[in-house]
Design a protein around this motif. Structure first.
Motif, PDB file in Angstrom:
ATOM      1  N   GLN A 148       4.986  -2.994  -8.049  1.00 31.61           N
ATOM      2  CA  GLN A 148       5.438  -3.943  -7.037  1.00 31.61           C
ATOM      3  C   GLN A 148       6.845  -3.575  -6.576  1.00 31.61           C
ATOM      4  OE1 GLN A 148       6.500  -8.462  -7.529  1.00 31.61           O
ATOM      5  NE2 GLN A 148       4.296  -8.296  -7.145  1.00 31.61           N
ATOM      6  N   VAL A 149       7.024  -3.524  -5.265  1.00 34.86           N
ATOM      7  CA  VAL A 149       8.323  -3.161  -4.682  1.00 34.86           C
ATOM      8  C   VAL A 149       8.937  -4.403  -4.033  1.00 34.86           C
ATOM      9  CG1 VAL A 149       9.509  -1.691  -3.010  1.00 34.86           C
ATOM     10  CG2 VAL A 149       7.521  -0.821  -4.248  1.00 34.86           C
ATOM     11  N   GLY A 168       0.800  -1.221   0.000  1.00 39.71           N
ATOM     12  CA  GLY A 168       0.000   0.000   0.000  1.00 39.71           C
ATOM     13  C   GLY A 168       0.828   1.264   0.000  1.00 39.71           C
ATOM     14  N   LEU A 169       2.088   1.152  -0.342  1.00 42.45           N
ATOM     15  CA  LEU A 169       3.032   2.272  -0.308  1.00 42.45           C
ATOM     16  C   LEU A 169       2.617   3.392  -1.260  1.00 42.45           C
ATOM     17  CD1 LEU A 169       5.922   3.273   0.600  1.00 42.45           C
ATOM     18  CD2 LEU A 169       6.786   2.102  -1.432  1.00 42.45           C
ATOM     19  N   CYS A 170       2.780   4.655  -0.820  1.00 44.31           N
ATOM     20  CA  CYS A 170       2.587   5.817  -1.681  1.00 44.31           C
ATOM     21  C   CYS A 170       3.840   5.994  -2.538  1.00 44.31           C
ATOM     22  CB  CYS A 170       2.321   7.068  -0.853  1.00 44.31           C
ATOM     23  SG  CYS A 170       2.285   8.586  -1.829  1.00 44.31           S
ATOM     24  N   THR A 171       3.713   5.802  -3.835  1.00 44.84           N
ATOM     25  CA  THR A 171       4.891   5.825  -4.698  1.00 44.84           C
ATOM     26  C   THR A 171       5.514   7.206  -4.810  1.00 44.84           C
ATOM     27  OG1 THR A 171       3.361   6.011  -6.575  1.00 44.84           O
ATOM     28  CG2 THR A 171       4.241   3.830  -6.086  1.00 44.84           C
ATOM     29  N   PHE A 172       4.706   8.271  -4.723  1.00 48.20           N
ATOM     30  CA  PHE A 172       5.268   9.619  -4.825  1.00 48.20           C
ATOM     31  C   PHE A 172       6.164   9.913  -3.634  1.00 48.20           C
ATOM     32  CE2 PHE A 172       4.583  14.337  -4.160  1.00 48.20           C
ATOM     33  CZ  PHE A 172       5.533  14.714  -5.080  1.00 48.20           C
ATOM     34  N   GLU A 173       5.678   9.674  -2.432  1.00 48.37           N
ATOM     35  CA  GLU A 173       6.469   9.956  -1.242  1.00 48.37           C
ATOM     36  C   GLU A 173       7.698   9.051  -1.166  1.00 48.37           C
ATOM     37  OE1 GLU A 173       3.657   9.602   1.906  1.00 48.37           O
ATOM     38  OE2 GLU A 173       2.424  11.240   1.141  1.00 48.37           O
ATOM     39  N   PHE A 174       7.540   7.800  -1.554  1.00 50.06           N
ATOM     40  CA  PHE A 174       8.670   6.876  -1.626  1.00 50.06           C
ATOM     41  C   PHE A 174       9.688   7.388  -2.641  1.00 50.06           C
ATOM     42  CE2 PHE A 174      10.539   3.067  -3.661  1.00 50.06           C
ATOM     43  CZ  PHE A 174      11.172   2.501  -2.567  1.00 50.06           C
ATOM     44  N   GLY A 175       9.181   7.860  -3.790  1.00 53.09           N
ATOM     45  CA  GLY A 175      10.076   8.367  -4.823  1.00 53.09           C
ATOM     46  C   GLY A 175      10.839   9.600  -4.398  1.00 53.09           C
ATOM     47  N   ILE A 176      10.203  10.452  -3.600  1.00 53.56           N
ATOM     48  CA  ILE A 176      10.888  11.638  -3.078  1.00 53.56           C
ATOM     49  C   ILE A 176      12.158  11.228  -2.336  1.00 53.56           C
ATOM     50  CG2 ILE A 176      10.761  13.431  -1.291  1.00 53.56           C
ATOM     51  CD1 ILE A 176       7.796  13.763  -2.061  1.00 53.56           C
ATOM     52  N   ALA A 177      12.006  10.279  -1.425  1.00 55.09           N
ATOM     53  CA  ALA A 177      13.145   9.853  -0.603  1.00 55.09           C
ATOM     54  C   ALA A 177      14.239   9.218  -1.457  1.00 55.09           C
ATOM     55  CB  ALA A 177      12.663   8.881   0.476  1.00 55.09           C
ATOM     56  N   VAL A 178      13.850   8.364  -2.413  1.00 55.41           N
ATOM     57  CA  VAL A 178      14.844   7.709  -3.276  1.00 55.41           C
ATOM     58  C   VAL A 178      15.555   8.743  -4.142  1.00 55.41           C
ATOM     59  CG1 VAL A 178      15.166   6.066  -5.153  1.00 55.41           C
ATOM     60  CG2 VAL A 178      13.612   5.511  -3.279  1.00 55.41           C
ATOM     61  N   GLU A 179      14.791   9.685  -4.703  1.00 55.89           N
ATOM     62  CA  GLU A 179      15.372  10.721  -5.564  1.00 55.89           C
ATOM     63  C   GLU A 179      16.402  11.556  -4.813  1.00 55.89           C
ATOM     64  OE1 GLU A 179      15.790  13.405  -8.902  1.00 55.89           O
ATOM     65  OE2 GLU A 179      14.722  11.493  -8.797  1.00 55.89           O
ATOM     66  N   ASP A 201       6.670  -5.376   5.121  1.00 62.06           N
ATOM     67  CA  ASP A 201       5.781  -6.519   4.959  1.00 62.06           C
ATOM     68  C   ASP A 201       6.444  -7.621   4.147  1.00 62.06           C
ATOM     69  OD1 ASP A 201       3.512  -5.300   6.252  1.00 62.06           O
ATOM     70  OD2 ASP A 201       3.314  -4.034   4.470  1.00 62.06           O
ATOM     71  N   ALA A 202       5.839  -8.799   4.254  1.00 59.51           N
ATOM     72  CA  ALA A 202       6.296  -9.910   3.420  1.00 59.51           C
ATOM     73  C   ALA A 202       5.926  -9.633   1.973  1.00 59.51           C
ATOM     74  CB  ALA A 202       5.660 -11.213   3.897  1.00 59.51           C
ATOM     75  N   TYR A 203       6.660 -10.203   1.057  1.00 62.42           N
ATOM     76  CA  TYR A 203       6.404  -9.995  -0.364  1.00 62.42           C
ATOM     77  C   TYR A 203       5.107 -10.683  -0.756  1.00 62.42           C
ATOM     78  CZ  TYR A 203      11.363  -8.978  -0.016  1.00 62.42           C
ATOM     79  OH  TYR A 203      12.578  -8.479   0.367  1.00 62.42           O
ATOM     80  N   PRO A 204       4.463 -10.239  -1.832  1.00 64.41           N
ATOM     81  CA  PRO A 204       4.825  -9.041  -2.603  1.00 64.41           C
ATOM     82  C   PRO A 204       4.225  -7.787  -1.978  1.00 64.41           C
ATOM     83  CG  PRO A 204       2.984 -10.124  -3.641  1.00 64.41           C
ATOM     84  CD  PRO A 204       3.340 -10.964  -2.450  1.00 64.41           C
TER      85      PRO A 204
END
Length: 337
Positions: free
Chosen positions: A59-60, A15-26, A48-51
């Motif tokens: 998918q992360v 359920g990760l927010c990809t925008f906020e995750f992307g901010i940190a990675v960027e 969490d366990a995959y996937p």
């Protein structure tokens, strides 16, 4: 040379927010060949366990679990997937362990609910997206919730407002580690304003239509070019062809802070940039920033930044990889369009 700030662990979960995750990675995960000093190392840590299915159907996958937080100097918590869902106890325990060993924790948007559930914000000031501030205050009365700011820095814990405010919070952390000039270089690579000091109040829907902010922008430009002068509310109001009362109201509506606070922030931004350049003496910087005495300059700088101008120069002076002219100095906020 500054000490490297170490490992940044970025949490990922179903359920990760990809925008906020992307901010940190960027910001923390990309290589920075423009710098000749060690940058952050980074790691994606799965909760969490995959996937793990992120928003948008992405998918992360990560080979690192919560146990790998043990050597992280900084942990980034993107917005939590469900504010009504208590985060896994293993995650809360890992964050508490990290905090007690001195790691820094930075939440973006509703990620603050994870820190709150862990009890790490009790007795502290924090923020989150303006839509969730009342909910956060009601659920966790031990937290002083500030709905009007883009981020709150408690030293070891930083909480940010809505998703884009996470960029401001991350740049602020870079500024703490490397100085303002380096943070501004990263901001320019992101093609965004170096630092916004306004509050999120300007993004909250209002039942009363706000006036266009075009009338404020020229005043900000003029003030930024005259920071070495006395800048009173009266002068700024005259420049905008308004009464003081009207100007104060319009300014706060547009920027989220008072003109006095904005001018002080602009002066501090200029002082920090000039101290990092190592080209001017403290007395010259004092004059450029519009202070009448070294005593008032030192007091204002220490209150705003936390250390003296000389200590700041010693820590950050000379590490920049670019030269910045006076005309290119950073704006303290993104100018209204």
């Amino acid at each position: 040379m500054l000490n490297p700030p170490g490992l940044v662990a970025i949490l990922a979960y179903d359920g990760l927010c990809t925008f906020e995750f992307g901010i940190a990675v960027e910001i923390f995960g990309l290589p920075r060949p423009e710098f000749d000093f060690p940058w952050y190392s980074h790691r994606i840590v799965s909760v969490d366990a995959y996937p793990m299915q992120a928003s948008g159907g992405i998918q992360v996958v990560s080979s690192f679990g919560l146990g790998s937080l043990s050597d992280a100097q900084t942990i980034i918590i993107p917005g939590w997937r469900n504010r009504d869902e208590r985060p896994p106890q293993a995650l809360l325990d890992a964050l508490c362990d990290a905090y007690h060993r001195g790691a820094r924790l930075l939440s973006i948007c509703s990620g603050v609910f994870v820190l709150a559930a862990a009890g790490l914000l009790d007795g502290k000031r924090a923020t989150t997206h303006w839509r969730y501030t009342t909910e956060l205050a009601d659920c966790y009365p031990g937290i002083t919730v500030d709905p009007n700011v883009l981020y709150v820095d408690n030293g070891q814990i930083i909480t940010s407002a809505g998703s884009a405010a996470g960029i401001d919070a991350c740049l602020h952390l870079i500024s703490r580690d490397y100085g303002m000039h380096v943070a501004n270089i990263v901001a320019r690579r992101l093609v965004m304003a170096p630092q916004r000091s306004g509050g999120q109040i300007q993004f909250i829907p209002s039942p009363v239509a706000q006036k266009p902010r075009d009338e404020i922008a020229p005043v900000l430009e003029w003030a930024l070019q005259n920071l070495n002068s006395t800048l009173s509310v009266r002068q700024m109001a005259d420049r905008a062809l308004m009464s003081e009362r009207t100007f104060l109201r319009r300014f706060r509506e547009a920027m989220g802070i008072t003109p006095k606070a904005w001018v002080l922030q602009a002066r501090m931004n200029l002082a920090r940039d000039l101290l990092e350049s190592n080209h001017l003496h403290n007395e010259q910087i004092m004059e450029c920033c519009g202070f009448g005495s070294m005593e008032s300059f030192r007091a204002a700088f220490r209150k705003s930044v936390g250390i003296s101008p000389s200590s700041y120069r010693k820590k950050f002076g000379g590490i920049s990889t670019e030269q910045v002219s006076y005309r290119d100095l950073p704006h303290p906020v993104e100018l209204p369009k």
